[in-house]
Each structure stands twice: as structure tokens, then as C-alpha cells.
Design an enzyme around this catalytic site. Structure first.
Site, PDB file in Angstrom:
ATOM      1  N   ASP A   1     -16.181 -16.500 -34.020  1.00 39.28           N
ATOM      2  CA  ASP A   1     -14.957 -15.736 -33.760  1.00 39.28           C
ATOM      3  C   ASP A   1     -13.850 -16.073 -34.751  1.00 39.28           C
ATOM      4  O   ASP A   1     -12.927 -15.284 -34.952  1.00 39.28           O
ATOM      5  CB  ASP A   1     -14.432 -16.047 -32.351  1.00 39.28           C
ATOM      6  CG  ASP A   1     -15.140 -15.243 -31.274  1.00 39.28           C
ATOM      7  OD1 ASP A   1     -16.152 -14.593 -31.588  1.00 39.28           O
ATOM      8  OD2 ASP A   1     -14.668 -15.265 -30.126  1.00 39.28           O
TER       9      ASP A   1
ATOM     10  N   ASN B   1      -9.249  -7.913 -21.592  1.00 41.32           N
ATOM     11  CA  ASN B   1      -8.661  -8.908 -20.694  1.00 41.32           C
ATOM     12  C   ASN B   1      -7.986 -10.000 -21.517  1.00 41.32           C
ATOM     13  O   ASN B   1      -6.961 -10.547 -21.140  1.00 41.32           O
ATOM     14  CB  ASN B   1      -9.725  -9.512 -19.775  1.00 41.32           C
ATOM     15  CG  ASN B   1      -9.109 -10.303 -18.633  1.00 41.32           C
ATOM     16  OD1 ASN B   1      -8.163  -9.860 -17.995  1.00 41.32           O
ATOM     17  ND2 ASN B   1      -9.636 -11.481 -18.382  1.00 41.32           N
ATOM     18  N   GLY B   2      -8.580 -10.301 -22.680  1.00 44.86           N
ATOM     19  CA  GLY B   2      -7.918 -11.112 -23.689  1.00 44.86           C
ATOM     20  C   GLY B   2      -7.280 -10.180 -24.704  1.00 44.86           C
ATOM     21  O   GLY B   2      -7.871  -9.159 -25.068  1.00 44.86           O
TER      22      GLY B   2
ATOM     23  N   THR C   1      -6.254  -4.361 -15.766  1.00 41.01           N
ATOM     24  CA  THR C   1      -5.287  -3.344 -16.181  1.00 41.01           C
ATOM     25  C   THR C   1      -5.333  -2.106 -15.300  1.00 41.01           C
ATOM     26  O   THR C   1      -4.295  -1.494 -15.026  1.00 41.01           O
ATOM     27  CB  THR C   1      -5.556  -2.927 -17.642  1.00 41.01           C
ATOM     28  OG1 THR C   1      -5.524  -4.085 -18.461  1.00 41.01           O
ATOM     29  CG2 THR C   1      -4.503  -1.956 -18.139  1.00 41.01           C
TER      30      THR C   1
ATOM     31  N   GLY D   1     -11.255  -2.846 -24.708  1.00 40.38           N
ATOM     32  CA  GLY D   1     -11.215  -2.100 -23.456  1.00 40.38           C
ATOM     33  C   GLY D   1      -9.935  -1.355 -23.151  1.00 40.38           C
ATOM     34  O   GLY D   1      -9.941  -0.145 -22.900  1.00 40.38           O
TER      35      GLY D   1
ATOM     36  N   GLY E   1      -7.175  -1.121 -25.246  1.00 45.49           N
ATOM     37  CA  GLY E   1      -6.740  -0.401 -26.442  1.00 45.49           C
ATOM     38  C   GLY E   1      -7.464   0.913 -26.648  1.00 45.49           C
ATOM     39  O   GLY E   1      -6.878   1.895 -27.114  1.00 45.49           O
TER      40      GLY E   1
END
Length: 410
Positions: A145, A206-207, A279, A326, A328
């Protein structure tokens, strides 16, 4: 060539089997609740979706069951058909500036970085070892990452703390979501037909994090030493005054570790709204007029806009603003709230195009000074692409070595 992309957590295992370079998804598999007698295995192909509840005590068993299932379901005829495996690894530190072929040395190096990612790297390592045991002859790669952000200059990745903290303990900004950023950057370079494009990417799931990209390289990013730094997220607080940790520790009679856990797991949307970290739940509550839900969303949007404005100045203008992941990709409300607050930059939203969900789209008007796009990310494909690239490099190197040997011997 069949390549497997693997993403492991402490109690989960997710992977895709892809045909490369055709980029065709053969099967997607998710194992949840590993370590229990109620583990859930979900397997999805083009034609159908199967779900089973099994007793799975550990990752080794999970991997064996996964691979057996591929043969039983006739997805593959033999394990030898899998020619490469790519493993997502959260933390590559300063050791890795690119994805790496997994050897005893590289695995030991990954293990040495567990202090920097104690929640993630150990789970990644367990999964790697499990796959190596079942597929000992298969070409395997670690995809980090953090490697995309290794291009950041020191002025952007260093903290203004005692310098020996960095020298002795590698305390610095590492960032996250790098595989997603790399994929989206390459997509945008093709769309804009511009290798030196200046882009700000908002990866919102979620992040949530942001990244400033110049000519295909990360210049700055919002997540830091850990993913806790940056903007508020589903359960993470984002930036706060570090002195709050000591203050709450004393007032609540909690250990520092417990306070950090609260900042990671009980803050963000969940902490401010008191409703949910999801969200969808927050947006539903906003429609009902729930003031705490509105506040939790406004705080996040405000901080995101702050980062975009900062990166706009850092890059001296941009070619595009991109929304991915997700939230965005799927929340038109989220995107519109951000773009409206950026109107001072001359960016203009096309309300109709902004209704798009999960598809590539230009969502600004023709007279907008900045183009804004929705670009679906595909981390599994990005991992498979890196495996293919490194495998081809190894094959080409072998051919070159053979040619040199032939010429020398001849």
C-alpha cells in the site's frame, strides 16, 4: 495466464482469480469470520454465487478450502494452472519502493516492519505463508500500500519531531491506498492523454484519504505514519491535537492504547453521529434532518476540502480532481458537497452527470476550469498487473542470461 490477487485481514481472506493480460475476472472469493466454526465462504463467478458456512480455525485451513473449492467447482482443473499470486501488504516501510517477488529475504523484511503496522502486516504474513505452503512452486509477489508514496519528498513525509525519531524508529508519513492511487493515476493519464498530468485523487470508502499526484508520482498524501492521520472516516478521527490522548487517558482512566483504539474504531462518522460508520446510514439520517449526522458529514467534507485546497496550491493548479472507492464512486451527495465548496477555484458540477454510480464519468460542465471525474478503482486488477509485470521481467532476465551464456560459451 491465471493470476490470483489476495487481500487478507485478521479474520478475513478475499481474492480474485484473473486471466491476464486479458483482465478477465474468473472468480471472486470472500472468506469471513476465519477462526470460528461459523466462517462464511462466498464464491462468485459470472454465472452464479455460492455461500457456505464452515468451521475454519485459521488462515491455513481457509487457503486449503479455497483452493479445493476452485477445483471442486471446476473453476480450474489443477492448482498448477495458477501461475502467479499477488498479496496485498499494508506496510512496506522505506525498504520497498516497488512490489517485490516473495523470497525468504523479502518475507523476513516484511516481518521486520510489523512494528509499523501491527494490525495489518502480521495478518498479511500469515496469509502469504499459507499460500506458499499450498503453492510452493508458484510465483508470488508482495504488493504494498505504501510504495506509491515513496516518491514523496522529505519536506512532505517528515514530521517536525526530534529527527532521531525518524533515524532510529522510521517515524514518518507512509500513506496508504497506494495500489488504488497507482491504478487511478494510470487511468487518468490515459484519459487526459497526458503523462505529466497534475491530479488530486480522493479515495473515499470506510477509510478515506487524498493524494496529490504529479507526472504519475505521489507528491503528498493525507494518511500518515498510520491510516489514523488525515480526514475523518467511518470510525477514524483523522487529525487531532496529540495532547488529547493524554488528557482523555487521565480523565477516562484509560490506557493510551485504549484511547488510540477509540480514535481508530469509535470516532469519525460513528463517533460524531452516534448512529453508524456506514455512509448509507449517515446519508439516510441526513435526509431525516438528524443534526448529528449532518455535523459528522460536514466535518468530513470540510477537512477533505482543506486537503484539496492545500494540494491545489502544492501542485500549482491541477488538470483533474478524481473521486474513487465506495463512497467516491457511488455518492452523488458526497461529491456535490465537496465540489460546491470548491467553487472559488472555478470548478462547476454537472448535476445530471453527477448522478452516476460506480462508472467512469466526467461530472463537471464544459466551462469548468477544473475537470472532475468519477473513476472506479480496481485494486485486485492492479495487484495482478504487478504480478504479471514482475513475472515477465523475471522471464526476460532469464532469457537475457541464457543468451549471454550462449554467446560466452560459443
Amino acid at each position: 495466464m491465471k493470476i490470483m490477487s489476495v487481500n487478507s485481514g485478521s479474520s478475513s481472506l478475499k481474492f480474485q482469480l484473473l486471466e491476464m493480460p486479458q483482465q478477465e475476472v474468473i472468480v471472486s472469493v470472500l472468506f469471513e469470520r476465519i477462526g470460528s466454526n461459523q466462517a462464511v465462504l462466498t464464491m462468485k463467478t459470472k454465472d452464479k454465487k455460492d455461500k457456505q458456512v464452515l468451521e475454519v480455525p485459521n488462515h491455513q485451513t481457509a487457503v486449503e478450502l479455497l483452493l479445493d473449492a476452485l477445483i471442486q467447482k471446476k473453476v480450474i482443473n489443477a492448482l498448477e494452472e495458477i501461475e502467479g499470486v499477488g498479496h496485498r501488504v499494508v506496510q512496506g516501510g522505506e525498504i520497498f519502493s516497488d512490489s517485490a517477488v516473495l523470497t525468504e529475504k523479502t518475507l523476513a523484511q516484511i516481518e521486520s516492519l510489523c512494528d509499523l503496522a501491527p494490525l495489518h502486516n502480521p495478518a498479511n504474513i500469515i496469509s502469504i505463508k499459507a499460500f506458499q505452503k499450498v503453492l510452493p512452486q508458484t510465483f508470488q509477489v508482495a504488493v504494498f500500500d505504501t510504495t506509491f508514496h515513496q516518491s514523496m519528498p522529505a519536506v512532505n513525509f517528515l514530521y517536525a519531531t526530534p529527527y532521531y525519531w525518524y533515524q532510529k524508529y522510521q517515524i514518518r508519513k507512509y500513506g496508504a491506498h497506494g495500489t488504488s492511487y497507482k491504478y487511478v493515476t494510470e487511468q487518468m493519464q490515459q484519459i487526459l492523454a497526458k503523462d505529466n498530468a497534475k491530479i488530486i485523487i480522493c479515495h473515499a470508502g470506510n477509510g478515506v484519504s487524498l493524494c496529490a499526484v504529479d507526472s504519475g508520482k505521489s507528491v503528498d498524501t493525507s494518511m500518515g505514519f498510520t491510516p489514523l492521520e488525515g480526514v475523518p472516516m467511518g470510525t477514524r478521527s483523522g487529525n487531532i491535537d496529540p495532547a488529547v490522548v493524554k488528557f482523555i487517558s487521565e480523565k477516562e482512566n484509560k490506557t493510551v492504547a485504549c484511547v488510540i483504539d477509540d480514535l481508530n474504531k469509535k470516532s469519525g462518522y460513528l463517533g460524531v453521529s452516534g448512529i453508524s460508520n456506514d455512509t448509507r446510514d449517515i446519508l439516510a439520517s441526513i435526509k431525516e434532518g438528524n443534526q448529528q449526522a449532518i455535523l459528522s458529514h460536514d466535518i468530513q467534507v470540510k477537512r477533505i476540502v482543506d486537503y484539496i485546497a492545500s494540494y491545489y496550491v502544492l501542485l500549482k493548479g491541477i488538470d483533474a480532481l478524481v473521486f474513487t472507492a465506495g463512497i467516491g464512486e457511488n455518492s452523488s451527495f458526497f461529491r456535490s458537497e465537496i465540489i460546491k465548496r470548491l467553487s472559488v477555484l472555478g470548478i462547476k458540477l454537472d448535476e445530471e452527470k453527477n448522478k452516476v454510480k460506480g462508472k467512469q464519468e466526467l461530472i463537471t460542465t464544459p466551462d469548468s476550469t477544473i475537470k472532475a471525474f468519477v473513476i472506479p478503482t480496481n485494486e485486485e486488477l492492479a495487484i495482478a498487473q504487478d504480478v504479471l509485470r514482475l513475472k515477465q521481467n523475471k522471464t526476460n532476465q532469464y532469457k537475457d542470461d541464457q543468451q549471454e551464456c550462449f554467446c560466452f560459451c560459443g
